[in-house]
Design a protein around this motif. Sequence first.
Motif, PDB file in Angstrom:
ATOM      1  N   ALA A 224       0.850  -1.192   0.000  1.00  0.00           N
ATOM      2  CA  ALA A 224       0.000   0.000   0.000  1.00  0.00           C
ATOM      3  C   ALA A 224       0.879   1.234   0.000  1.00  0.00           C
ATOM      4  N   TYR A 225       0.248   2.361  -0.291  1.00  0.00           N
ATOM      5  CA  TYR A 225       0.886   3.675  -0.167  1.00  0.00           C
ATOM      6  C   TYR A 225       0.079   4.473   0.857  1.00  0.00           C
ATOM      7  N   PRO A 226       0.425   4.362   2.145  1.00  0.00           N
ATOM      8  CA  PRO A 226      -0.361   5.051   3.177  1.00  0.00           C
ATOM      9  C   PRO A 226      -0.374   6.559   2.964  1.00  0.00           C
ATOM     10  N   GLU A 227      -1.455   7.185   3.369  1.00  0.00           N
ATOM     11  CA  GLU A 227      -1.578   8.631   3.256  1.00  0.00           C
ATOM     12  C   GLU A 227      -0.442   9.318   4.014  1.00  0.00           C
ATOM     13  N   PRO A 228       0.319  10.197   3.367  1.00  0.00           N
ATOM     14  CA  PRO A 228       1.407  10.890   4.063  1.00  0.00           C
ATOM     15  C   PRO A 228       0.955  11.607   5.328  1.00  0.00           C
ATOM     16  N   ALA A 229      -0.266  12.149   5.329  1.00  0.00           N
ATOM     17  CA  ALA A 229      -0.746  12.861   6.521  1.00  0.00           C
ATOM     18  C   ALA A 229      -0.895  11.911   7.701  1.00  0.00           C
ATOM     19  N   LEU A 230      -1.360  10.688   7.447  1.00  0.00           N
ATOM     20  CA  LEU A 230      -1.490   9.706   8.527  1.00  0.00           C
ATOM     21  C   LEU A 230      -0.115   9.267   9.022  1.00  0.00           C
ATOM     22  N   VAL A 231       0.820   9.082   8.097  1.00  0.00           N
ATOM     23  CA  VAL A 231       2.184   8.714   8.480  1.00  0.00           C
ATOM     24  C   VAL A 231       2.814   9.826   9.322  1.00  0.00           C
ATOM     25  N   ALA A 232       2.624  11.067   8.890  1.00  0.00           N
ATOM     26  CA  ALA A 232       3.162  12.193   9.654  1.00  0.00           C
ATOM     27  C   ALA A 232       2.590  12.211  11.071  1.00  0.00           C
ATOM     28  N   ARG A 233       1.296  11.972  11.207  1.00  0.00           N
ATOM     29  CA  ARG A 233       0.675  11.911  12.544  1.00  0.00           C
ATOM     30  C   ARG A 233       1.285  10.791  13.367  1.00  0.00           C
ATOM     31  N   ALA A 234       1.474   9.626  12.754  1.00  0.00           N
ATOM     32  CA  ALA A 234       2.039   8.495  13.484  1.00  0.00           C
ATOM     33  C   ALA A 234       3.445   8.804  13.993  1.00  0.00           C
ATOM     34  N   LEU A 235       4.213   9.525  13.192  1.00  0.00           N
ATOM     35  CA  LEU A 235       5.589   9.871  13.579  1.00  0.00           C
ATOM     36  C   LEU A 235       5.658  11.133  14.428  1.00  0.00           C
ATOM     37  N   GLY A 236       4.535  11.828  14.586  1.00  0.00           N
ATOM     38  CA  GLY A 236       4.516  13.047  15.379  1.00  0.00           C
ATOM     39  C   GLY A 236       5.248  14.196  14.728  1.00  0.00           C
ATOM     40  N   LEU A 237       5.172  14.271  13.407  1.00  0.00           N
ATOM     41  CA  LEU A 237       5.904  15.291  12.651  1.00  0.00           C
ATOM     42  C   LEU A 237       4.953  16.165  11.846  1.00  0.00           C
ATOM     43  N   PRO A 238       5.354  17.421  11.557  1.00  0.00           N
ATOM     44  CA  PRO A 238       4.599  18.215  10.590  1.00  0.00           C
ATOM     45  C   PRO A 238       4.625  17.537   9.227  1.00  0.00           C
ATOM     46  N   GLY A 239       3.584  17.721   8.456  1.00  0.00           N
ATOM     47  CA  GLY A 239       3.487  17.058   7.161  1.00  0.00           C
ATOM     48  C   GLY A 239       4.607  17.393   6.203  1.00  0.00           C
ATOM     49  N   ASP A 240       5.191  18.598   6.325  1.00  0.00           N
ATOM     50  CA  ASP A 240       6.238  18.977   5.377  1.00  0.00           C
ATOM     51  C   ASP A 240       7.570  18.301   5.654  1.00  0.00           C
ATOM     52  N   ARG A 241       7.668  17.532   6.734  1.00  0.00           N
ATOM     53  CA  ARG A 241       8.902  16.780   7.021  1.00  0.00           C
ATOM     54  C   ARG A 241       8.917  15.425   6.305  1.00  0.00           C
ATOM     55  N   ILE A 242       7.782  15.035   5.711  1.00  0.00           N
ATOM     56  CA  ILE A 242       7.674  13.781   4.981  1.00  0.00           C
ATOM     57  C   ILE A 242       8.000  14.028   3.511  1.00  0.00           C
TER      58      ILE A 242
END
Length: 279
Positions: free
Chosen positions: A123-141
């Motif tokens: 799968a290609y998980p939503e970057p926004a969900l991944v960012a939340r999981a890592l506790g990072l702002p979305g622009d760090r992904i």
Amino acid sequence: MTRYLVYDVFAEAPFEGNQLAVIPAADTLPEAALQQVAREFNFSETTFVYPPEDPAHSARVRIFTPTMEVPFAGHPTIGTAVALVEAGLGPEMVLELGIGPLPAHAAQGAARFTTAAPLEVLAYPEPALVARALGLPGDRIVTTRNPPVMASVGLPFTLTELADRAALSACRPDTAAFEAGRDAYPGALDFAQYAYVRDGAAVHARMFAPLDQIPEDPATGSAAAALAAYLAQDERPLRLSLRQGEDMGRPSLIGLEADGRSVTVSGGARRIMEGRLLL
């Protein structure tokens, strides 16, 4: 009483790398005790070694996290291979794992194994969900070159490239987001996250699997193998030196080679303690 060994795997010095408990004669234990023993050690993995089913092979190895049995993992394979060569086997060996027979080589406190398991892109998980999981702002992904991808060569991980080393250090896992990812991607090892930064052949990485009682893993060979296999789709041959565990005070070094057909994972393992299970 059953003997156990504890190794620091992918370590360059004692008290570094990823801890592994090895039970060399697991056939002395009842089946019901295996998960309980793994939970008692509470390392990311514990291995149980049995005589091989095929006499041409070296050993059958079962791998348990604190919560489940898994078919394959990197640092348990490296550490168990070193334990077996110290017991007089090898240096060439074939280990029977849940993913099938796996060739390995061990000598002088180091080992390597090669897996030809095909890369699975799940799968290609939503970057926004991944960012939340890592506790990072979305622009760090990073979403341009290699957007977050759930991939596996035996165990699934979400592989996520980050903008820089500072972003990697800033990761603060959000359990609620991991739960959302687990529900969105069932069967994906509780949405385990492998975040990395790459500079040529040098990679820094962190792995989080809080829903599997692994808040952070100091060295994850199976995730590193998946990353190498994924990157080798466009770069062949690929050679990487991957460092993990630095942000949690257990630095680890993993060697990776991939050619698009197989991945070789290498590293050291140091026996740090041993004892007896009073069962």
